[in-house]
Enzyme design. Structure first.
Site, PDB file in Angstrom:
ATOM      1  N   THR A 144       1.054  20.754  23.864  1.00 25.21           N
ATOM      2  CA  THR A 144       0.556  19.829  22.854  1.00 25.21           C
ATOM      3  C   THR A 144       0.938  18.401  23.223  1.00 25.21           C
ATOM      4  O   THR A 144       0.180  17.452  22.998  1.00 25.21           O
ATOM      5  CB  THR A 144       1.142  20.178  21.471  1.00 25.21           C
ATOM      6  OG1 THR A 144       0.619  21.440  21.040  1.00 25.21           O
ATOM      7  CG2 THR A 144       0.799  19.119  20.433  1.00 25.21           C
ATOM      8  N   THR A 190     -10.838 -29.299   2.804  1.00 26.59           N
ATOM      9  CA  THR A 190      -9.504 -28.853   3.219  1.00 26.59           C
ATOM     10  C   THR A 190      -8.642 -28.745   1.977  1.00 26.59           C
ATOM     11  O   THR A 190      -8.718 -29.603   1.088  1.00 26.59           O
ATOM     12  CB  THR A 190      -8.861 -29.835   4.214  1.00 26.59           C
ATOM     13  OG1 THR A 190      -8.754 -31.121   3.603  1.00 26.59           O
ATOM     14  CG2 THR A 190      -9.673 -29.930   5.501  1.00 26.59           C
ATOM     15  N   SER A 322     -22.239  -6.851 -13.942  1.00 22.96           N
ATOM     16  CA  SER A 322     -21.408  -6.665 -15.124  1.00 22.96           C
ATOM     17  C   SER A 322     -22.061  -5.703 -16.092  1.00 22.96           C
ATOM     18  O   SER A 322     -23.289  -5.666 -16.226  1.00 22.96           O
ATOM     19  CB  SER A 322     -21.166  -8.009 -15.816  1.00 22.96           C
ATOM     20  OG  SER A 322     -20.486  -7.837 -17.041  1.00 22.96           O
ATOM     21  N   SER A 323     -21.222  -4.960 -16.779  1.00 20.22           N
ATOM     22  CA  SER A 323     -21.718  -4.064 -17.819  1.00 20.22           C
ATOM     23  C   SER A 323     -21.818  -4.779 -19.161  1.00 20.22           C
ATOM     24  O   SER A 323     -22.357  -4.221 -20.116  1.00 20.22           O
ATOM     25  CB  SER A 323     -20.782  -2.852 -17.957  1.00 20.22           C
ATOM     26  OG  SER A 323     -19.468  -3.294 -18.328  1.00 20.22           O
ATOM     27  N   LYS A 328     -25.387 -11.419 -14.519  1.00 14.27           N
ATOM     28  CA  LYS A 328     -24.296 -11.694 -13.567  1.00 14.27           C
ATOM     29  C   LYS A 328     -24.469 -10.844 -12.311  1.00 14.27           C
ATOM     30  O   LYS A 328     -24.709  -9.641 -12.382  1.00 14.27           O
ATOM     31  CB  LYS A 328     -22.946 -11.392 -14.217  1.00 14.27           C
ATOM     32  CG  LYS A 328     -21.744 -11.938 -13.454  1.00 14.27           C
ATOM     33  CD  LYS A 328     -20.478 -11.785 -14.320  1.00 14.27           C
ATOM     34  CE  LYS A 328     -19.302 -12.514 -13.689  1.00 14.27           C
ATOM     35  NZ  LYS A 328     -18.825 -11.829 -12.487  1.00 14.27           N
TER      36      LYS A 328
END
Length: 473
Positions: A144, A190, A322-323, A328
């Site tokens: 092995t 930046t 989205s629920s 969205k």
């Protein structure tokens, strides 16, 4: 109700009934009972299973050439290995990826499946190991400790091309967008604050070139890390129980079978316990995904809004976001890539700790290394393909909005610094911020520069690359 017929198999610890339709045997069955851990079997990673069969075929060829393995048994092993290499019987590789024993369960799973497939081709019954034995014949001149790590390396080589292709395609997708957006002027940032103008094309070309650096590293180092193998070292690298000529023949055959320039490791004792190649490759994967995750953060920021964020680009809508909030749409593809990156970083830590945990002449934590390496490569490939196909190629620019943001940014005053001096530039910027007046409006009010020079200096095209200062005041 039907009852599955069973056959009785024996090993060191006794006897167990094995389902008669199974090509694996008693030692695989014991591993199934002992290691119900990750729920991820060897068959999840076809390249690994294929690599195991390639190692066994190369070994059988060497043993046959040396006169140690009779032709009938060699033919049976060859046929079985070829079937596995062609993608057959992978469902018989059932051992959990996490296992004790330094991979012995994986090695025996392969030995037993190959033996029983070989027996079937010889017209014998499964389990009639007196005609073809998993240890004596399939595992001849192996341990092995050399067959298993060699198979991991070969499996990684087999997946290398897929990784390179996925990365190259993603780089090209970003580069194509860079070309498409080459004239879209915008404001660079930046520290999440306005900086100086640039083009959206420059931003996307930077994404491409950032990944191109990693492609170069994978091309230079990827294959070289895994081509040296310890096959022929048997238990600890000394080659005990193998013909002195076996290693050279087996490694040469493995190279031919796999199609990769596999070679014998210089020091088989060292190669049997050292996991450094996996640590380095895992680190390269971590580096790639860290950079790609940062890029996905940028894509999410640049597409934020649509009314209250930056909204310079549009990501392809992939699903309602989205629920509860109608309309969205979320940046789900970059978010998923972020999570893949976190998984890869975790996998890298696991590989590092497992490599460190090796003791003396063997690292018994190789099963964890194998799992995390194959898992990481698969995740990275899938993540890059998903990002390219479902996100990058469909990105569009809000060009007018980009220009509006740039033209109203106080950051434009940076372009005036060489002409009116830092103090005047700072004062104008501060006034603009506090009064809400535009930079150009204040410059004109104070008559600091004439209109012709102002127009020339503040042409956005002149602010996205180095330029000689023609005149100072």
């Amino acid at each position: 109700m039907t009852t599955t017929s069973l056959r009785l198999e024996h090993d060191l610890l006794g006897s167990l009934p094995v389902p008669n339709d199974a090509y694996y045997g008693i030692q695989t069955l014991r591993a199934l009972e002992n290691f119900q851990l990750s729920g991820v079997p060897l068959s999840e990673y076809p390249n690994f299973v294929t690599a195991l069969a390639m190692v066994k075929l190369a070994s059988a060829d060497a043993n046959h050439e040396l006169g140690c393995l009779p032709s009938e048994r060699h033919t049976a092993i060859t046929k079985a290995c070829r079937q596995i290499i062609q993608g057959q019987h992978h469902d018989q590789f059932v051992v959990d990826m996490i296992q004790g024993g330094a991979g012995t369960s994986t090695n025996m799973n392969a030995n037993e499946v190959i033996a029983n497939l070989g027996l079937e081709s010889m017209g014998k019954e499964k389990g009639e190991y007196q005609f073809l034995h998993p240890n004596n014949d399939v595992n001849m001149a192996q341990s092995t400790n050399d067959a298993y790590p060699t198979a991991i390396r070969v499996g990684m080589l087999l997946g290398q091309n897929d990784l390179l292709i996925s990365l190259e395609r993603l780089i090209q997708a970003f580069a194509d967008k860079g070309d498409e957006f080459s004239t879209v002027l915008k404001m660079g940032r930046t520290q999440l604050q306005d900086a100086v103008p640039m083009t959206l094309g420059q931003e996307f070309h930077a994404f491409a070139n950032n990944l191109r650096e990693d492609l170069s590293l994978f091309q230079k180092l990827g294959s070289d890390l895994f081509t040296p193998v310890n096959l022929g070292g048997t238990a600890i690298g000394t080659g005990i129980n193998a013909d002195p000529r076996y290693q050279g023949i087996a490694v040469e055959r493995l190279a031919a079978i796999s199609g990769h320039p596999i070679q014998a490791a210089a020091d088989l004792v060292e190669a049997t316990y050292d996991m450094g190649s996996f640590v380095l490759f895992s680190g390269l994967l971590k580096r790639l995904m860290t950079k790609l995750s940062k890029t996905c953060n940028d894509l999410r920021l640049l597409s934020s809004g649509p009314r209250t964020g930056i909204n310079e680009i549009n990501l392809p809508p992939r699903q309602p976001g989205s629920s509860i909030m109608p309309g969205k749409v979320n940046p789900v593809i970059p978010e998923a890539v972020n999570q893949i990156a976190f998984e890869i970083i975790g996998n890298d830590l696991a590989v590092t700790m497992a490599a460190e945990a090796g003791q003396l002449q063997l690292n018994v934590m190789e099963p964890l290394i194998a799992w995390k390496m194959f898992d990481s490569v698969r995740l990275v490939c899938r993540g890059m393909d998903m990002l390219r196909e479902f996100c990058v190629v469909g990105i569009t620019a809000n060009e007018a909005h980009c220009r509006e943001l740039m033209e109203h940014s106080i950051g434009l005053v940076t372009a005036l610094n060489p002409y009116i001096g830092y103090d005047n530039s700072s004062r104008i910027a501060k006034q603009a911020l506090h009064t809400g007046c535009g930079v150009l409006e204040l410059i004109r009010a104070e008559n600091l520069l004439d209109e012709e020079m102002l127009a020339d200096i503040l042409m956005p095209e002149h602010m996205i690359a180095p330029r000689m200062v023609a005149k100072k005041v």
